[in-house]
Design a protein around this motif. Structure first.
Motif, PDB file in Angstrom:
ATOM      1  N   GLU A  32     -37.220 -17.119 -41.818  1.00 17.57           N
ATOM      2  CA  GLU A  32     -37.443 -17.101 -43.268  1.00 17.57           C
ATOM      3  C   GLU A  32     -36.118 -16.981 -44.024  1.00 17.57           C
ATOM      4  OE1 GLU A  32     -40.537 -14.025 -44.162  1.00 17.57           O
ATOM      5  OE2 GLU A  32     -40.911 -14.307 -42.022  1.00 17.57           O
ATOM      6  N   SER A  33     -36.105 -17.458 -45.256  1.00 14.48           N
ATOM      7  CA  SER A  33     -34.837 -17.369 -45.982  1.00 14.48           C
ATOM      8  C   SER A  33     -34.495 -15.930 -46.290  1.00 14.48           C
ATOM      9  CB  SER A  33     -34.788 -18.211 -47.249  1.00 14.48           C
ATOM     10  OG  SER A  33     -35.976 -18.307 -47.859  1.00 14.48           O
ATOM     11  N   GLY A  34     -33.210 -15.690 -46.348  1.00  9.86           N
ATOM     12  CA  GLY A  34     -32.701 -14.362 -46.635  1.00  9.86           C
ATOM     13  C   GLY A  34     -32.517 -13.501 -45.397  1.00  9.86           C
ATOM     14  N   LEU A  35     -32.840 -14.034 -44.214  1.00  9.78           N
ATOM     15  CA  LEU A  35     -32.696 -13.225 -43.000  1.00  9.78           C
ATOM     16  C   LEU A  35     -31.273 -13.262 -42.435  1.00  9.78           C
ATOM     17  CD1 LEU A  35     -36.055 -13.663 -41.022  1.00  9.78           C
ATOM     18  CD2 LEU A  35     -35.284 -11.729 -42.395  1.00  9.78           C
ATOM     19  N   GLY A  36     -30.395 -14.011 -43.090  1.00  3.21           N
ATOM     20  CA  GLY A  36     -28.993 -13.981 -42.656  1.00  3.21           C
ATOM     21  C   GLY A  36     -28.586 -15.100 -41.708  1.00  3.21           C
ATOM     22  N   LYS A  37     -29.295 -16.220 -41.736  1.00  2.93           N
ATOM     23  CA  LYS A  37     -28.981 -17.325 -40.820  1.00  2.93           C
ATOM     24  C   LYS A  37     -27.602 -17.922 -41.116  1.00  2.93           C
ATOM     25  CE  LYS A  37     -32.644 -19.702 -41.951  1.00  2.93           C
ATOM     26  NZ  LYS A  37     -33.220 -18.743 -42.947  1.00  2.93           N
ATOM     27  N   SER A  38     -27.375 -18.257 -42.377  1.00  6.18           N
ATOM     28  CA  SER A  38     -26.090 -18.878 -42.725  1.00  6.18           C
ATOM     29  C   SER A  38     -24.936 -17.918 -42.455  1.00  6.18           C
ATOM     30  CB  SER A  38     -26.085 -19.286 -44.198  1.00  6.18           C
ATOM     31  OG  SER A  38     -27.192 -20.101 -44.479  1.00  6.18           O
ATOM     32  N   THR A  39     -25.151 -16.676 -42.771  1.00  9.04           N
ATOM     33  CA  THR A  39     -24.097 -15.678 -42.535  1.00  9.04           C
ATOM     34  C   THR A  39     -23.786 -15.564 -41.052  1.00  9.04           C
ATOM     35  OG1 THR A  39     -24.960 -14.453 -44.433  1.00  9.04           O
ATOM     36  CG2 THR A  39     -23.430 -13.278 -43.005  1.00  9.04           C
ATOM     37  N   LYS A  53     -22.316 -19.379 -51.640  1.00 11.04           N
ATOM     38  CA  LYS A  53     -23.391 -19.979 -52.432  1.00 11.04           C
ATOM     39  C   LYS A  53     -22.964 -20.194 -53.868  1.00 11.04           C
ATOM     40  CE  LYS A  53     -27.725 -18.910 -50.264  1.00 11.04           C
ATOM     41  NZ  LYS A  53     -28.122 -17.627 -49.739  1.00 11.04           N
ATOM     42  N   LYS A 170     -30.606  -8.774 -39.368  1.00 12.15           N
ATOM     43  CA  LYS A 170     -30.191  -7.644 -40.209  1.00 12.15           C
ATOM     44  C   LYS A 170     -30.516  -6.302 -39.573  1.00 12.15           C
ATOM     45  CE  LYS A 170     -30.658  -9.967 -44.652  1.00 12.15           C
ATOM     46  NZ  LYS A 170     -31.214  -9.881 -46.002  1.00 12.15           N
ATOM     47  N   ASP A 172     -28.871  -3.897 -39.027  1.00 11.34           N
ATOM     48  CA  ASP A 172     -28.237  -2.720 -39.652  1.00 11.34           C
ATOM     49  C   ASP A 172     -29.200  -1.989 -40.580  1.00 11.34           C
ATOM     50  OD1 ASP A 172     -27.939  -5.217 -41.047  1.00 11.34           O
ATOM     51  OD2 ASP A 172     -26.725  -4.209 -42.549  1.00 11.34           O
ATOM     52  N   VAL A 226     -26.118  -8.293 -36.518  1.00 12.37           N
ATOM     53  CA  VAL A 226     -25.629  -8.042 -37.867  1.00 12.37           C
ATOM     54  C   VAL A 226     -24.603  -9.126 -38.137  1.00 12.37           C
ATOM     55  CG1 VAL A 226     -24.408  -6.420 -39.367  1.00 12.37           C
ATOM     56  CG2 VAL A 226     -25.909  -5.544 -37.575  1.00 12.37           C
ATOM     57  N   GLY A 227     -24.717  -9.751 -39.274  1.00  8.72           N
ATOM     58  CA  GLY A 227     -23.740 -10.771 -39.628  1.00  8.72           C
ATOM     59  C   GLY A 227     -22.951 -10.332 -40.843  1.00  8.72           C
ATOM     60  N   ARG A 243     -20.337  -4.371 -42.370  1.00  8.78           N
ATOM     61  CA  ARG A 243     -21.075  -4.083 -43.603  1.00  8.78           C
ATOM     62  C   ARG A 243     -20.907  -2.604 -43.918  1.00  8.78           C
ATOM     63  NH1 ARG A 243     -23.904  -8.967 -44.165  1.00  8.78           N
ATOM     64  NH2 ARG A 243     -24.570  -8.277 -46.212  1.00  8.78           N
ATOM     65  N   TYR A 245     -21.698   0.947 -45.739  1.00 10.34           N
ATOM     66  CA  TYR A 245     -22.779   1.796 -46.254  1.00 10.34           C
ATOM     67  C   TYR A 245     -22.184   3.117 -46.691  1.00 10.34           C
ATOM     68  CZ  TYR A 245     -26.254  -1.437 -44.496  1.00 10.34           C
ATOM     69  OH  TYR A 245     -27.025  -2.533 -44.292  1.00 10.34           O
TER      70      TYR A 245
HETATM   71  P1  GDP Z   1     -30.354 -17.249 -44.911  1.00 14.09           P
HETATM   72  O1  GDP Z   1     -31.209 -17.568 -46.085  1.00 14.09           O
HETATM   73  O2  GDP Z   1     -31.210 -16.883 -43.732  1.00 14.09           O
HETATM   74  O3  GDP Z   1     -29.351 -18.299 -44.574  1.00 14.09           O
HETATM   75  O4  GDP Z   1     -29.575 -15.907 -45.272  1.00 14.09           O
HETATM   76  P2  GDP Z   1     -28.060 -15.719 -45.807  1.00 14.09           P
HETATM   77  O5  GDP Z   1     -27.087 -15.831 -44.681  1.00 14.09           O
HETATM   78  O6  GDP Z   1     -27.847 -16.595 -46.975  1.00 14.09           O
HETATM   79  O7  GDP Z   1     -28.090 -14.183 -46.229  1.00 14.09           O
HETATM   80  C1  GDP Z   1     -28.977 -13.684 -47.222  1.00 14.09           C
HETATM   81  C2  GDP Z   1     -28.450 -12.334 -47.730  1.00 14.09           C
HETATM   82  O8  GDP Z   1     -28.489 -11.367 -46.689  1.00 14.09           O
HETATM   83  C3  GDP Z   1     -27.003 -12.379 -48.205  1.00 14.09           C
HETATM   84  O9  GDP Z   1     -26.884 -11.541 -49.313  1.00 14.09           O
HETATM   85  C4  GDP Z   1     -26.233 -11.811 -47.028  1.00 14.09           C
HETATM   86  O10 GDP Z   1     -25.013 -11.178 -47.415  1.00 14.09           O
HETATM   87  C5  GDP Z   1     -27.205 -10.804 -46.469  1.00 14.09           C
HETATM   88  N1  GDP Z   1     -27.040 -10.624 -45.017  1.00 14.09           N
HETATM   89  C6  GDP Z   1     -26.719 -11.562 -44.099  1.00 14.09           C
HETATM   90  N2  GDP Z   1     -26.653 -11.034 -42.868  1.00 14.09           N
HETATM   91  C7  GDP Z   1     -26.945  -9.714 -43.008  1.00 14.09           C
HETATM   92  C8  GDP Z   1     -27.032  -8.612 -42.084  1.00 14.09           C
HETATM   93  O11 GDP Z   1     -26.848  -8.747 -40.877  1.00 14.09           O
HETATM   94  N3  GDP Z   1     -27.372  -7.406 -42.609  1.00 14.09           N
HETATM   95  C9  GDP Z   1     -27.599  -7.218 -43.948  1.00 14.09           C
HETATM   96  N4  GDP Z   1     -27.898  -5.990 -44.351  1.00 14.09           N
HETATM   97  N5  GDP Z   1     -27.515  -8.220 -44.825  1.00 14.09           N
HETATM   98  C10 GDP Z   1     -27.194  -9.453 -44.374  1.00 14.09           C
END
Ligand code: GDP
Ligand code: MG
Length: 297
Positions: A32-39, A53, A170, A172, A226-227, A243, A245
């Protein structure tokens, strides 16, 4: 370290002629989007494959299907050339009805098999381009609950076509205890649903160190990752990818903090060659046989 990937150190992988000539390695990321794939892709290859972005104006028409995006980069290390391809699948799981989310992904994998088959059947086979998907990283949301039906459906539909590598996104956001329990739960779900995930092999001829390394890597699946493509400063003044905290820093490249290093090691160093072999000898071979049988051969 900057820009260095490390695939040229492949210790168990023979530098065959094909490797010297340069080779393709294709990773797919799904979740799903936002799970950190691109990162994660940026973190894995230590390169901004995805530029930051930009502000994308919202359109009235939001996409209704999963799209397929391909990124490629050429990397050369120690005289070994690698063409790295990343297949991203934005939109997966993002719709009200995600029942068919797996379909465009399966079609992409199969059309890449078809392209390979077509090239194999040519008279001149000296220039085959291999775009087959060698590994699919499936991102599981860090919920701590069981797998979602979307996760199960996807994995069941795809496990005979690609080397599936489940990861906890994610991680973390979870405590170590939660991660341990979640991993157990995920593995139970996977077993219960007869899902086949990638299993790194070790062989009798391997030395004890290699065998232990492989067992260690396998014990981490599903990798809790963790990315981060940003450097942060630790309390003792080191610049690390991580990251931040209020209670401290999670270091991406620290094995005590997450399984990122193990995943990277498996993909890029110890098992890249095996992932390519399984793609060819198992997934592609099954597909090819089925296809030829269906055509009446
Ligand atoms: P994508 O939609 O799956 O490609 O997700 P993105 O790589 O664009 O990341 C979505 C958001 O999650 C961004 O704000 C990232 O900084 C954050 N993010 C990416 N990887 C991690 C992680 O391992 N841990 C946390 N806490 N946030 C992350
Ligand atoms: Mg993305």
């Amino acid at each position: 370290l900057q820009g260095y990937v490390g695939f040229a150190n492949l210790p168990n992988q023979v530098h065959r002629k094909s490797v010297k000539k340069g080779f393709n390695f294709t990773i797919m990321v799904v979740g799903e989007s936002g799970l950190g794939k691109s990162t994660l892709v940026n973190t894995l290859f230590n390169a901004p494959l995805y530029p930051p972005k930009e502000h994308v104006p919202l359109s009235d028409e939001s996409p209704k299907t999963v799209s397929i995006q391909v990124l490629s980069t050429d990397i050369e290390e120690n005289g070994v050339r690698l063409k790295l391809n990343v297949v991203d699948t934005p939109g997966f799981g993002d719709f009200i009805n995600n029942e068919e989310s797996w379909k465009p992904i399966l079609e992409t994998i199969e059309s890449r098999f078809d392209a390979y088959l077509e090239q194999e059947n040519r008279v001149n086979r000296s220039k085959i381009t291999d775009t087959r998907v060698n590994a699919c990283l499936y991102f599981i949301a860090p919920t701590g609950h069981s797998l979602k039906s979307l996760d199960i459906e996807f994995m069941k539909r795809l496990h005979n076509k690609v080397n599936l590598i489940p990861v906890i996104a994610k991680s973390d956001t979870m405590t170590n205890e939660e991660i341990t329990a979640f991993k157990e739960r995920i593995l139970l779900d996977i077993a219960h649903h007869d899902i086949k995930i990638y299993h790194a092999q070790h062989y009798d001829c391997d030395d004890i160190e290699t065998i232990n390394e492989t067992k260690d890597v396998m014990s981490k699946i599903p990798f809790a990752i963790v990315g981060s493509d940003r450097l942060v400063e630790t309390s003792d003044g080191r610049q690390v990818r991580g990251r931040k905290y209020p209670w401290g820093i999670i270091e991406v490249d620290n094995e005590e903090h997450c399984d990122f290093v193990k995943l990277r090691q498996m993909l890029i160093r110890t098992h890249m060659e095996e992932l390519r072999e399984f793609t060819n000898d198992i997934h592609y071979e099954n597909y090819r046989t089925e296809k030829l049988l269906a055509m009446g051969y």
